[in-house]
Design a protein around this motif. Structure first.
Motif, PDB file in Angstrom:
ATOM      1  N   ALA A 167       8.414   5.072   6.952  1.00 54.94           N
ATOM      2  CA  ALA A 167       7.992   4.460   8.212  1.00 54.94           C
ATOM      3  C   ALA A 167       6.580   3.904   8.118  1.00 54.94           C
ATOM      4  O   ALA A 167       5.662   4.611   7.686  1.00 54.94           O
ATOM      5  N   GLY A 168       6.433   2.637   8.517  1.00 54.65           N
ATOM      6  CA  GLY A 168       5.098   2.085   8.677  1.00 54.65           C
ATOM      7  C   GLY A 168       4.804   0.804   7.939  1.00 54.65           C
ATOM      8  O   GLY A 168       3.876   0.080   8.287  1.00 54.65           O
ATOM      9  N   ILE A 169       5.560   0.500   6.889  1.00 50.35           N
ATOM     10  CA  ILE A 169       5.262  -0.669   6.060  1.00 50.35           C
ATOM     11  C   ILE A 169       6.147  -1.838   6.479  1.00 50.35           C
ATOM     12  O   ILE A 169       7.364  -1.697   6.598  1.00 50.35           O
ATOM     13  N   GLY A 170       5.529  -2.993   6.677  1.00 52.74           N
ATOM     14  CA  GLY A 170       6.252  -4.201   7.038  1.00 52.74           C
ATOM     15  C   GLY A 170       6.095  -5.266   5.967  1.00 52.74           C
ATOM     16  O   GLY A 170       5.719  -4.990   4.823  1.00 52.74           O
ATOM     17  N   ASN A 171       6.333  -6.497   6.345  1.00 50.89           N
ATOM     18  CA  ASN A 171       6.367  -7.588   5.388  1.00 50.89           C
ATOM     19  C   ASN A 171       5.025  -7.835   4.708  1.00 50.89           C
ATOM     20  O   ASN A 171       4.935  -8.024   3.492  1.00 50.89           O
ATOM     21  N   ILE A 172       3.952  -7.835   5.492  1.00 45.40           N
ATOM     22  CA  ILE A 172       2.638  -8.171   4.945  1.00 45.40           C
ATOM     23  C   ILE A 172       2.156  -7.116   3.955  1.00 45.40           C
ATOM     24  O   ILE A 172       1.772  -7.429   2.825  1.00 45.40           O
ATOM     25  N   TYR A 173       2.176  -5.860   4.375  1.00 47.66           N
ATOM     26  CA  TYR A 173       1.642  -4.819   3.502  1.00 47.66           C
ATOM     27  C   TYR A 173       2.566  -4.493   2.339  1.00 47.66           C
ATOM     28  O   TYR A 173       2.109  -3.996   1.301  1.00 47.66           O
ATOM     29  N   SER A 174       3.858  -4.778   2.466  1.00 50.51           N
ATOM     30  CA  SER A 174       4.732  -4.593   1.309  1.00 50.51           C
ATOM     31  C   SER A 174       4.333  -5.570   0.201  1.00 50.51           C
ATOM     32  O   SER A 174       4.331  -5.211  -0.984  1.00 50.51           O
ATOM     33  N   ASP A 175       3.977  -6.802   0.573  1.00 48.79           N
ATOM     34  CA  ASP A 175       3.508  -7.756  -0.430  1.00 48.79           C
ATOM     35  C   ASP A 175       2.265  -7.238  -1.135  1.00 48.79           C
ATOM     36  O   ASP A 175       2.136  -7.336  -2.361  1.00 48.79           O
TER      37      ASP A 175
END
Length: 262
Positions: free
Chosen positions: A167-175
């Motif tokens: 929980a917590g990671i989206g598109n920007i921080y996954s990159d």
């Protein structure tokens, strides 16, 4: 979309501005954002109560009420909090819910795109269970992270973005995490050896902790971060190569084809 670092910054902001103040009035401008309650129910639950403590799980922010329940906030695509003095300042544009305190200040839940969630829950744990959320990315230990990777199918980007897994990671921080870990967005989780999984874990913690320290402000991110450069004609901060983008599971992914070749 606000991700874990953004919401952690909001949690710190809420804690620094709004705790231990008696709520005098609640005005809901956009009832469609409410879940499990209505404007009158939310007003009754908060009236004459105070916010005693804060908690965050993934992208969800919680405020414990003196009456025992918890206010829960999710910020959708562009939500944020703003604390301001009543009477002397107008409510921010796109205020969807306004909490007025006895000290003359207000807390505004601002959401330009009318996306997000405002509700009441018995506990943070109850919402985590109801939404089937995975462990918070910053609360996850090395061993638990390794275990989550075992038997996982699909790409590494899709995996770390799956809120039911982590929980917590989206598109920007996954990159950013994949860039720091030197992993291609389409690398399969099943192909990662243990050393690479641990490199990914270390990158995840480094990125999220650094982003929180920077106030989730791209302009204050470390010089070696990809995040401020996720746009056309930008170059890799480490090797100078032109950055590229692709679609991974329906989401855009920015990466360096040289640093993230594998």
């Amino acid at each position: 979309m606000p991700e874990l670092p953004d919401v952690e910054v909001y949690r710190q902001y809420l804690e620094a501005t709004s705790l231990h103040q008696r709520v005098e009035r609640v005005h809901v401008e956009s009832p469609a954002l409410l879940t499990g309650t209505n404007p009158q129910g939310l007003g009754r639950a908060l009236h004459r109560k105070s916010l005693k403590t804060t908690h965050r799980h993934g992208k969800y922010l919680f405020a414990g009420l003196s009456g025992g329940r918890w206010l829960v906030l999710h910020f959708g695509m562009s939500g944020e909090l703003q604390y301001f003095r009543g009477g002397q300042e107008q409510s921010p544009d796109y205020t969807r819910c306004l909490v007025s305190f006895g000290n003359g200040f207000n807390l505004a839940y601002v959401a330009p795109r009318k996306l997000g969630l405002i509700g009441l829950v018995d506990s943070p744990r109850s919402l985590v269970k109801e939404r089937k959320l995975g462990p918070d990315a910053l609360e996850l230990g090395q061993q638990a992270f390794r275990e989550l990777a075992v038997g996982r199918r699909g790409t590494v980007k899709s995996w770390i973005m799956d809120q039911h897994s982590i929980a917590g990671i989206g598109n920007i921080y996954s990159d950013e995490i994949l860039f720091q870990a030197k992993l291609h967005p389409k690398r399969l989780v099943a192909d990662l050896d243990e050393a690479t999984v641990m490199r990914l874990y270390d990158a995840m913690r480094h990125v999220l902790e650094s982003a929180v320290k920077a106030g989730a402000d791209p302009g204050r991110m470390p010089a070696a971060f990809l995040l401020p450069r996720r746009e056309a004609e930008s170059r890799c901060p480490k090797c100078g190569s032109a950055l590229k983008s692709m679609q991974v599971a329906g989401r855009s992914a920015w990466y360096c084809p040289r640093c993230q070749a594998a």
